[in-house]
Motif scaffolding. Structure first.
Motif, PDB file in Angstrom:
ATOM      1  N   ILE A   1     -33.932 -62.940  -2.361  1.00  0.00           N
ATOM      2  CA  ILE A   1     -33.751 -63.235  -3.607  1.00  0.00           C
ATOM      3  C   ILE A   1     -33.653 -65.275  -3.173  1.00  0.00           C
ATOM      4  CG2 ILE A   1     -32.063 -63.618  -5.837  1.00  0.00           C
ATOM      5  CD1 ILE A   1     -30.643 -61.328  -5.217  1.00  0.00           C
ATOM      6  N   TRP A   2     -33.685 -65.753  -2.460  1.00  0.00           N
ATOM      7  CA  TRP A   2     -33.322 -67.376  -2.626  1.00  0.00           C
ATOM      8  C   TRP A   2     -34.842 -67.303  -2.372  1.00  0.00           C
ATOM      9  CZ3 TRP A   2     -30.435 -70.644  -3.041  1.00  0.00           C
ATOM     10  CH2 TRP A   2     -30.421 -72.243  -2.651  1.00  0.00           C
ATOM     11  N   GLU A   3     -36.139 -66.629  -1.592  1.00  0.00           N
ATOM     12  CA  GLU A   3     -37.458 -66.539  -1.111  1.00  0.00           C
ATOM     13  C   GLU A   3     -38.113 -66.698  -3.021  1.00  0.00           C
ATOM     14  OE1 GLU A   3     -39.154 -64.604   1.336  1.00  0.00           O
ATOM     15  OE2 GLU A   3     -37.986 -64.946   3.070  1.00  0.00           O
ATOM     16  N   ALA A   4     -37.744 -65.837  -3.931  1.00  0.00           N
ATOM     17  CA  ALA A   4     -38.152 -65.677  -5.150  1.00  0.00           C
ATOM     18  C   ALA A   4     -38.197 -66.422  -5.689  1.00  0.00           C
ATOM     19  CB  ALA A   4     -38.330 -63.923  -5.164  1.00  0.00           C
ATOM     20  N   TYR A   5     -36.363 -67.139  -5.560  1.00  0.00           N
ATOM     21  CA  TYR A   5     -35.546 -68.019  -6.364  1.00  0.00           C
ATOM     22  C   TYR A   5     -36.836 -69.555  -6.549  1.00  0.00           C
ATOM     23  CZ  TYR A   5     -32.713 -71.637  -9.001  1.00  0.00           C
ATOM     24  OH  TYR A   5     -32.156 -72.426  -9.382  1.00  0.00           O
TER      25      TYR A   5
ATOM     26  N   SER B   1     -18.809 -73.623 -13.633  1.00  0.00           N
ATOM     27  CA  SER B   1     -19.135 -72.319 -13.573  1.00  0.00           C
ATOM     28  C   SER B   1     -18.677 -72.502 -11.857  1.00  0.00           C
ATOM     29  CB  SER B   1     -20.119 -71.763 -13.845  1.00  0.00           C
ATOM     30  OG  SER B   1     -20.322 -70.497 -13.690  1.00  0.00           O
ATOM     31  N   ALA B   2     -17.558 -72.274 -11.430  1.00  0.00           N
ATOM     32  CA  ALA B   2     -17.497 -71.074 -10.323  1.00  0.00           C
ATOM     33  C   ALA B   2     -17.693 -69.793 -10.027  1.00  0.00           C
ATOM     34  CB  ALA B   2     -15.762 -70.574 -10.313  1.00  0.00           C
ATOM     35  N   ILE B   3     -18.469 -69.065 -10.883  1.00  0.00           N
ATOM     36  CA  ILE B   3     -18.670 -67.789 -10.827  1.00  0.00           C
ATOM     37  C   ILE B   3     -20.629 -68.527 -10.598  1.00  0.00           C
ATOM     38  CG2 ILE B   3     -19.345 -67.445 -13.368  1.00  0.00           C
ATOM     39  CD1 ILE B   3     -18.977 -64.784 -10.141  1.00  0.00           C
ATOM     40  N   LEU B   4     -21.231 -69.310 -11.695  1.00  0.00           N
ATOM     41  CA  LEU B   4     -22.273 -69.424 -10.531  1.00  0.00           C
ATOM     42  C   LEU B   4     -22.154 -70.488  -9.571  1.00  0.00           C
ATOM     43  CD1 LEU B   4     -25.153 -69.459 -11.856  1.00  0.00           C
ATOM     44  CD2 LEU B   4     -24.505 -72.055 -13.258  1.00  0.00           C
ATOM     45  N   HIS B   5     -21.619 -70.985  -8.653  1.00  0.00           N
ATOM     46  CA  HIS B   5     -21.402 -71.516  -8.364  1.00  0.00           C
ATOM     47  C   HIS B   5     -21.429 -70.382  -6.843  1.00  0.00           C
ATOM     48  CE1 HIS B   5     -20.392 -74.384  -5.074  1.00  0.00           C
ATOM     49  NE2 HIS B   5     -19.448 -74.055  -4.007  1.00  0.00           N
ATOM     50  N   ASN B   6     -20.141 -69.860  -6.865  1.00  0.00           N
ATOM     51  CA  ASN B   6     -20.633 -68.575  -5.950  1.00  0.00           C
ATOM     52  C   ASN B   6     -21.731 -67.478  -5.763  1.00  0.00           C
ATOM     53  OD1 ASN B   6     -17.493 -69.042  -5.221  1.00  0.00           O
ATOM     54  ND2 ASN B   6     -16.934 -67.661  -6.983  1.00  0.00           N
ATOM     55  N   VAL B   7     -22.352 -67.360  -7.000  1.00  0.00           N
ATOM     56  CA  VAL B   7     -23.906 -66.919  -6.901  1.00  0.00           C
ATOM     57  C   VAL B   7     -25.010 -67.884  -6.172  1.00  0.00           C
ATOM     58  CG1 VAL B   7     -25.884 -66.167  -8.590  1.00  0.00           C
ATOM     59  CG2 VAL B   7     -23.069 -65.776  -8.818  1.00  0.00           C
ATOM     60  N   PHE B   8     -24.752 -68.951  -6.682  1.00  0.00           N
ATOM     61  CA  PHE B   8     -26.384 -69.607  -5.465  1.00  0.00           C
ATOM     62  C   PHE B   8     -25.239 -69.775  -3.849  1.00  0.00           C
ATOM     63  CE2 PHE B   8     -27.166 -71.785  -9.721  1.00  0.00           C
ATOM     64  CZ  PHE B   8     -28.581 -71.527  -9.124  1.00  0.00           C
ATOM     65  N   ALA B   9     -24.036 -69.679  -3.556  1.00  0.00           N
ATOM     66  CA  ALA B   9     -23.454 -69.184  -2.433  1.00  0.00           C
ATOM     67  C   ALA B   9     -24.518 -67.895  -1.788  1.00  0.00           C
ATOM     68  CB  ALA B   9     -22.259 -69.648  -2.137  1.00  0.00           C
ATOM     69  N   GLN B  10     -23.709 -66.664  -2.302  1.00  0.00           N
ATOM     70  CA  GLN B  10     -24.064 -65.336  -2.027  1.00  0.00           C
ATOM     71  C   GLN B  10     -25.333 -65.428  -1.615  1.00  0.00           C
ATOM     72  OE1 GLN B  10     -21.751 -62.462  -3.940  1.00  0.00           O
ATOM     73  NE2 GLN B  10     -20.920 -63.573  -4.758  1.00  0.00           N
ATOM     74  N   MET B  11     -26.422 -66.365  -2.786  1.00  0.00           N
ATOM     75  CA  MET B  11     -27.721 -66.254  -2.876  1.00  0.00           C
ATOM     76  C   MET B  11     -28.675 -66.101  -1.760  1.00  0.00           C
ATOM     77  SD  MET B  11     -30.879 -66.931  -6.151  1.00  0.00           S
ATOM     78  CE  MET B  11     -30.411 -69.114  -5.659  1.00  0.00           C
ATOM     79  N   LYS B  12     -27.724 -67.606  -1.018  1.00  0.00           N
ATOM     80  CA  LYS B  12     -28.610 -67.608   0.011  1.00  0.00           C
ATOM     81  C   LYS B  12     -28.392 -67.165   1.372  1.00  0.00           C
ATOM     82  CE  LYS B  12     -27.393 -72.850  -0.728  1.00  0.00           C
ATOM     83  NZ  LYS B  12     -26.855 -73.801  -0.131  1.00  0.00           N
ATOM     84  N   SER B  13     -27.152 -65.822   1.009  1.00  0.00           N
ATOM     85  CA  SER B  13     -27.632 -64.480   2.591  1.00  0.00           C
ATOM     86  C   SER B  13     -28.168 -63.381   1.911  1.00  0.00           C
ATOM     87  CB  SER B  13     -25.940 -64.348   2.259  1.00  0.00           C
ATOM     88  OG  SER B  13     -25.483 -63.936   0.783  1.00  0.00           O
ATOM     89  N   SER B  14     -29.308 -63.912   0.944  1.00  0.00           N
ATOM     90  CA  SER B  14     -30.715 -63.131   0.220  1.00  0.00           C
ATOM     91  C   SER B  14     -31.187 -63.647   0.294  1.00  0.00           C
ATOM     92  CB  SER B  14     -29.765 -61.939  -0.857  1.00  0.00           C
ATOM     93  OG  SER B  14     -31.424 -61.079  -1.383  1.00  0.00           O
ATOM     94  N   PRO B  15     -32.336 -63.598   1.579  1.00  0.00           N
ATOM     95  CA  PRO B  15     -33.369 -64.316   1.468  1.00  0.00           C
ATOM     96  C   PRO B  15     -34.434 -63.767   0.673  1.00  0.00           C
ATOM     97  CG  PRO B  15     -32.943 -63.195   3.792  1.00  0.00           C
ATOM     98  CD  PRO B  15     -31.914 -62.438   2.849  1.00  0.00           C
TER      99      PRO B  15
END
Length: 211
Positions: free
Chosen positions: A132-136, A116-130
C-alpha cells in the motif's frame, strides 16, 4: 476529529470527490468508500480491512468491489484520495504563484493530518504495509512530484530561475521545510503565510542575477 467528521458527516465522502468506475455506479462506489471510512472510524486496523469485511459493511458483494478495484491496495488509495483535500488547480500565471499553491496544499494536508487522529493513524499503519505504501507513492506522491518538477522546469525555461539550477534539488529546497514541519515535527507552527514565506525565501537565492 475523526476522519468522517472532518468531511461533514459520519462515514461520508464529501460531494465532488471523484471515485473510480462507471458513472452509473457512482452511488455504489461511494457506499464502498464510505464503508471503509466507517470501519477506520471504528478503529479497525488497516491489516484487518479485508475485502470481505468491507463488502459486509457496505452491503455489497465481493464481486462488486473487485469489478471496480483490483484489490485492497487500489481501494485504499481511493479512500485516501477522498480523505485528503483535492489536488489544487494551478493558474500558470507565474512559477512563484504555482509554487505557493502547491506548498499551501501541502500545508492543508498537514493540518488535516493533525486534526484527524484516525487519518494520522492510517498513515502510520500504511507504512507497515509495503504494497500500500508503494502504491500510495506511485499513484499519489510521484504525480505531485512531477507537477512540482514541471512548474520549476517551466520557470527555468521562462527565465524565472537561473539556467544552472538543478530542478530536483530546487524541489527539495522548496518542499523540505514544509515536510519537516508537517511530518518530522508535528507540533511545529503552520501559519497561514508559511507557503509564501518558504517560496519567497528559496526563490530569492534562485532568481537570475539582475543585469
Amino acid at each position: 476529529m475523526s476522519l468522517a467528521e472532518s468531511h461533514a458527516g459520519q462515514g461520508r465522502v464529501p460531494d465532488g470527490i471523484p471515485v473510480r468506475g462507471r458513472p452509473r455506479s457512482e452511488a455504489v462506489e461511494r457506499s464502498i468508500v464510505e464503508g471503509v471510512m466507517r470501519l477506520l472510524d471504528e478503529g479497525v486496523p488497516l491489516s484487518e480491512l479485508s475485502i470481505e469485511r468491507v463488502a459486509r459493511t457496505a452491503g455489497v458483494g465481493k464481486a462488486t468491489i473487485y469489478r471496480r478495484w483490483s484489490g485492497k491496495e487500489d481501494l485504499f488509495l481511493d479512500v485516501l484520495r477522498a480523505a485528503e483535500p483535492p489536488e489544487p488547480a494551478l493558474p500558470g500565471t507565474s512559477m512563484r504563484d504555482d509554487l505557493v499553491i502547491l506548498l499551501e496544499a501541502a500545508r492543508q494536508r498537514g493540518l488535516l493530518n493533525r486534526q484527524s487522529a484516525i487519518l494520522h493513524n492510517v498513515f502510520a499503519q500504511m507504512k507497515s504495509s509495503p504494497r500500500i505504501w508503494e502504491a500510495y507513492h506511485a499513484n499519489v506522491v510521484a504525480p505531485r512530484r512531477r507537477t512540482l518538477t514541471d512548474v520549476l522546469r517551466r520557470g527555468r525555461d521562462n527565465g524565472e530561475l537561473r539556467a544552472d539550477v538543478d530542478i530536483d534539488l530546487a524541489g527539495d529546497l522548496l518542499f523540505g521545510p514544509m515536510l519537516v514541519r508537517t511530518v518530522m515535527h508535528p507540533d511545529a507552527s503552520l501559519p497561514e503565510d508559511l507557503a509564501q514565506s518558504i517560496v519567497d525565501t528559496v526563490l530569492e537565492g534562485l532568481h537570475p542575477a539582475a543585469k
